[in-house]
Design a protein around this motif. Structure first.
Motif, short mmCIF file in Angstrom:
data_model
loop_
_atom_site.label_atom_id
_atom_site.label_comp_id
_atom_site.label_asym_id
_atom_site.label_seq_id
_atom_site.Cartn_x
_atom_site.Cartn_y
_atom_site.Cartn_z
N CYS A 133 -1.75 14.86 6.78
CA CYS A 133 -1.83 13.72 7.70
C CYS A 133 -0.59 12.81 7.66
N ASN A 134 0.06 12.77 6.51
CA ASN A 134 1.16 11.81 6.38
C ASN A 134 2.44 12.45 5.87
N ARG A 135 2.44 13.82 5.84
CA ARG A 135 3.54 14.47 5.13
C ARG A 135 4.91 14.14 5.69
N GLN A 140 3.38 -2.68 -6.83
CA GLN A 140 2.25 -1.75 -6.92
C GLN A 140 2.33 -0.60 -5.92
N PHE A 141 3.23 -0.68 -4.94
CA PHE A 141 3.32 0.41 -3.96
C PHE A 141 4.54 1.29 -4.25
N THR A 142 4.27 2.49 -4.73
CA THR A 142 5.38 3.38 -5.07
C THR A 142 5.13 4.75 -4.46
N LYS A 179 -8.33 13.54 -2.70
CA LYS A 179 -7.21 13.35 -3.64
C LYS A 179 -6.88 11.86 -3.77
N ILE A 180 -6.87 11.17 -2.64
CA ILE A 180 -6.56 9.73 -2.69
C ILE A 180 -7.62 9.05 -3.54
N LEU A 181 -8.88 9.40 -3.29
CA LEU A 181 -9.98 8.78 -4.03
C LEU A 181 -9.81 9.00 -5.53
N SER A 232 -7.08 9.60 -7.12
CA SER A 232 -5.95 8.84 -7.65
C SER A 232 -6.31 7.36 -7.81
N LYS A 233 -7.17 6.85 -6.92
CA LYS A 233 -7.56 5.44 -7.04
C LYS A 233 -8.52 5.26 -8.22
N ILE A 234 -9.34 6.27 -8.49
CA ILE A 234 -10.24 6.20 -9.65
C ILE A 234 -9.41 6.11 -10.93
N ASN A 281 -9.87 5.08 7.21
CA ASN A 281 -9.03 3.97 6.80
C ASN A 281 -9.05 3.93 5.27
N VAL A 282 -7.88 4.11 4.66
CA VAL A 282 -7.84 4.21 3.20
C VAL A 282 -8.21 2.87 2.55
N ARG A 283 -7.96 1.78 3.25
CA ARG A 283 -8.34 0.48 2.70
C ARG A 283 -9.86 0.42 2.52
N ASN A 340 2.43 6.71 -6.60
CA ASN A 340 0.99 6.56 -6.36
C ASN A 340 0.61 6.68 -4.87
N PHE A 341 1.48 7.31 -4.11
CA PHE A 341 1.14 7.63 -2.71
C PHE A 341 0.76 9.10 -2.67
N VAL A 342 -0.41 9.39 -2.14
CA VAL A 342 -0.85 10.79 -2.08
C VAL A 342 -0.42 11.37 -0.74
N ASP A 343 0.37 12.45 -0.80
CA ASP A 343 0.77 13.03 0.49
C ASP A 343 -0.14 14.20 0.84
N TYR A 372 4.26 4.87 12.62
CA TYR A 372 3.16 4.18 13.27
C TYR A 372 1.83 4.86 12.97
N SER A 373 0.76 4.07 12.99
CA SER A 373 -0.60 4.61 12.77
C SER A 373 -1.60 3.48 12.97
N GLY A 374 -2.87 3.85 12.95
CA GLY A 374 -3.93 2.84 12.92
C GLY A 374 -3.91 2.12 11.57
N PRO A 375 -4.81 1.15 11.39
CA PRO A 375 -4.77 0.36 10.17
C PRO A 375 -5.19 1.14 8.93
N GLY A 376 -4.63 0.71 7.80
CA GLY A 376 -5.09 1.23 6.50
C GLY A 376 -4.69 2.65 6.20
N LEU A 377 -3.61 3.12 6.82
CA LEU A 377 -3.24 4.52 6.59
C LEU A 377 -1.93 4.68 5.81
N GLY A 378 -1.45 3.60 5.23
CA GLY A 378 -0.33 3.74 4.30
C GLY A 378 1.04 3.35 4.82
N LYS A 379 1.11 2.66 5.97
CA LYS A 379 2.44 2.27 6.48
C LYS A 379 3.10 1.27 5.54
N THR A 380 2.37 0.22 5.21
CA THR A 380 2.96 -0.80 4.34
C THR A 380 3.28 -0.19 2.98
N HIS A 381 2.38 0.66 2.52
CA HIS A 381 2.61 1.31 1.21
C HIS A 381 3.95 2.06 1.23
N LEU A 382 4.17 2.88 2.27
CA LEU A 382 5.42 3.65 2.32
C LEU A 382 6.65 2.75 2.46
P1 ADP Z 1 -1.34 0.08 6.73
O1 ADP Z 1 -0.09 -0.69 6.44
O2 ADP Z 1 -1.09 1.37 7.45
O3 ADP Z 1 -2.40 -0.74 7.38
P2 ADP Z 1 -1.55 0.14 3.85
O4 ADP Z 1 -0.23 0.72 3.49
O5 ADP Z 1 -1.71 -1.31 3.63
O6 ADP Z 1 -1.97 0.52 5.34
O7 ADP Z 1 -2.67 0.93 3.05
C1 ADP Z 1 -3.95 0.39 2.80
C2 ADP Z 1 -4.35 0.72 1.38
O8 ADP Z 1 -4.54 2.11 1.26
C3 ADP Z 1 -3.29 0.34 0.37
O9 ADP Z 1 -3.91 -0.13 -0.79
C4 ADP Z 1 -2.58 1.66 0.08
O10 ADP Z 1 -2.10 1.70 -1.24
C5 ADP Z 1 -3.67 2.66 0.28
N1 ADP Z 1 -3.19 3.95 0.80
C6 ADP Z 1 -3.01 4.30 2.10
N2 ADP Z 1 -2.59 5.58 2.20
C7 ADP Z 1 -2.48 6.04 0.93
C8 ADP Z 1 -2.08 7.30 0.36
N3 ADP Z 1 -1.72 8.32 1.13
N4 ADP Z 1 -2.09 7.42 -0.98
C9 ADP Z 1 -2.47 6.38 -1.75
N5 ADP Z 1 -2.86 5.18 -1.30
C10 ADP Z 1 -2.87 5.00 0.04
#
Ligand code: ADP
Ligand code: MG
Length: 453
Positions: free
Chosen positions: A123-125, A112-114, A283-285, A287-289, A314-316, A117-120, A148-158
């Motif tokens: 902040c994360n470019r 599910q993480f590609t 934009k992220i919102l 894309s999630k919709i 926090n995007v989460r 579907n990551f919005v640049d 590196y970043s605080g939680p929920g900002l897309g590290k695991t996703h990338l």
């Molecule tokens: P972290 O690892 O930094 O704590 P995650 O990668 O787990 O954060 O991201 C938390 C959630 O937010 C995931 O569902 C992820 O898909 C989503 N998310 C974070 N940044 C983005 C982004 N730039 N575009 C789309 N989804 C994002």
């Protein structure tokens, strides 16, 4: 002819992806997920499945699907044979790879993480661009890449997107994704079973091309695991293999991580991800919709603005707010079009809880710790001395001191009139365990996160 367990595993992983596209999701989950290829002989691939029923149903109903998938994965005809997982354990190839926990032989990638579907955004470019480049040229640009970043900002996703992209382009490439805490657990299990540490290093050298390790901060103070990680790290870098690391802080600030490792990290490329600006958040919102199968037009523009401005750290949490809204409009108060007053009503509880979070109080710490351990606040401050309650109590005292700087005497009063030396003892216990005990580190990390710290 593929020979090693690893090669067979790769073929089967690839075939599974095909199968997933051709069968009902529930059938896939129940019959195919978690199956593994155990041996290959004369063009027959033997697959271990969960039960005898699964073996017979797959044979009668899905044999063709499986063989077609094998054809597409390998370009040649394979027959498939099915056995039950337990029964097969003893006949698995007694190769040296068998010594390596199966954990390391699985990619642990989540489709599910590609990148799509990551919005640049601003902040994360840089992190996005570096990740994308690495997936085109693994091992050739920056090694390691550290995000590196605080939680929920897309590290695991990338991190996952890098792995998925590489696998898509080159299905035979050997990608391993793991969180540092799983790495620690698996390494500890491995080290108990086998004294020969070298075999794990050899395994990584031969069987891992891209090593994606998430939340490196979990290696803090784990000296033995860190030592092994260091050797693996060095071996992979020397062999030109790619390593990507994420961390909750800039690597130089990671207290408890070996200086040698930190200096190796600094030799690669270290990039930060910031919380999203309003525009990117929107934009992220959107894309999630769309990902939810909905149409952004069904949301008034000021709804999108409100949600993006309230949940922008926090995007989460942004995703959580959207889910709440969708759930509310689907079940609690059905609505097709979402207006601002409707949205305010739906997400109010979430806003209250984030606002609460800003005002951290002693009571909040006590109730959060109580919740975490399935206790009540009165048990935490009460007299019971069973080890679980006492530990939760000590943790709450520790957090009270650490996060609020409350004086020991005051903590004692809040915790049922205990004297300050009792408080000091309790806090000291937590501090000592934090140095060596993963469970304690995880618990404190989780609790701090829940408390918004
Ligand atoms: P972290 O690892 O930094 O704590 P995650 O990668 O787990 O954060 O991201 C938390 C959630 O937010 C995931 O569902 C992820 O898909 C989503 N998310 C974070 N940044 C983005 C982004 N730039 N575009 C789309 N989804 C994002
Ligand atoms: Mg993460």
């Amino acid at each position: 002819m593929p020979e090693t367990i690893t090669e067979i595993t790769i073929i089967w992983e690839h075939a599974l992806k095909e199968i997933e596209n051709h069968v009902e999701p529930r059938i896939y989950d129940s019959f195919f997920r978690g199956t593994r290829a155990i041996r290959i002989t004369d063009k027959t691939l033997t697959i271990a499945v969960s039960t005898a029923v699964a073996a017979s149903i797959i044979k009668s109903k899905f044999e063709r699907t499986v063989e077609d998938a094998l054809l597409s994965a390998t370009g040649s005809d394979f027959r498939a044979d099915f056995v039950v997982e337990d029964a097969s354990a003893s006949v698995a190839e007694p190769k040296k790879e068998d010594k390596i926990p199966e954990f390391f032989a699985n990619s642990h990638l989540d489709r599910q993480f590609t990148f799509e579907n990551f919005v640049d955004g601003p902040c994360n470019r840089e992190a996005y661009q570096a990740s994308l480049m690495i997936s085109f040229n693994p091992g050739q640009l920056y090694n390691p890449l550290v995000l590196y970043s605080g939680p929920g900002l897309g590290k695991t996703h990338l991190l996952q997107a890098i792995g998925n992209e590489i696998k898509d382009k080159t299905p035979t490439s050997k990608v391993l994704y793991t969180s540092a805490s799983d790495f620690t657990d698996e390494y500890v299990k491995f080290a108990q079973g086998f004294k020969e540490d070298r075999s794990l290093v050899d395994y990584f050298r031969q069987d891992v091309d891209i090593f994606l390790i998430d939340d490196i901060q979990f290696l803090k103070n784990k000296s033995k695991t860190m030592e092994m990680f260091f050797i693996i790290f060095q071996t992979l870098v020397d062999a030109g293999k790619q390593i990507v690391i994420t961390s909750d802080q800039p690597p130089q600030n990671l207290d408890g991580i070996d200086e040698r490792l930190k200096s190796r990290f600094a030799k690669g490329l270290v990039l930060n991800i910031d919380p999203p600006d309003g525009e990117t958040c929107k934009k992220i919102l959107k894309s999630k919709i769309i990902a939810q199968g909905l149409d952004p037009k069904d949301f008034d523009e000021d709804v999108l603005t409100m949600i993006s401005s309230k949940f922008n750290k926090n995007v989460r949490e942004l995703e959580g707010a959207l889910l709440r809204l969708v759930f509310y409009s689907a079940t609690i108060k059905p609505a097709k079009h979402i207006t601002i007053s409707y949205a305010n009503e739906a997400v109010r509880p979430l806003i209250e809880s984030t606002e609460d979070k800003d005002a951290l109080t002693e009571n909040k710490i006590i109730s959060t710790v109580a919740n975490y351990y399935s206790l009540t606040p009165s048990q935490i401050i009460g007299k019971i001395r069973t080890s679980r309650v006492a530990m939760a109590r000590h943790i709450a005292m520790y957090l009270d001191r650490e996060l609020l700087g409350t004086p020991l005497i005051k903590i004692g009063q809040a915790f049922g009139g205990r004297d300050h030396s009792t408080v000091l003892n309790g806090i000291g216990k937590v501090e000592r365990e934090l140095k060596n005990d993963v469970d304690m580190q995880v618990a404190i990390g989780e609790l701090k996160r829940k408390l918004g710290k």
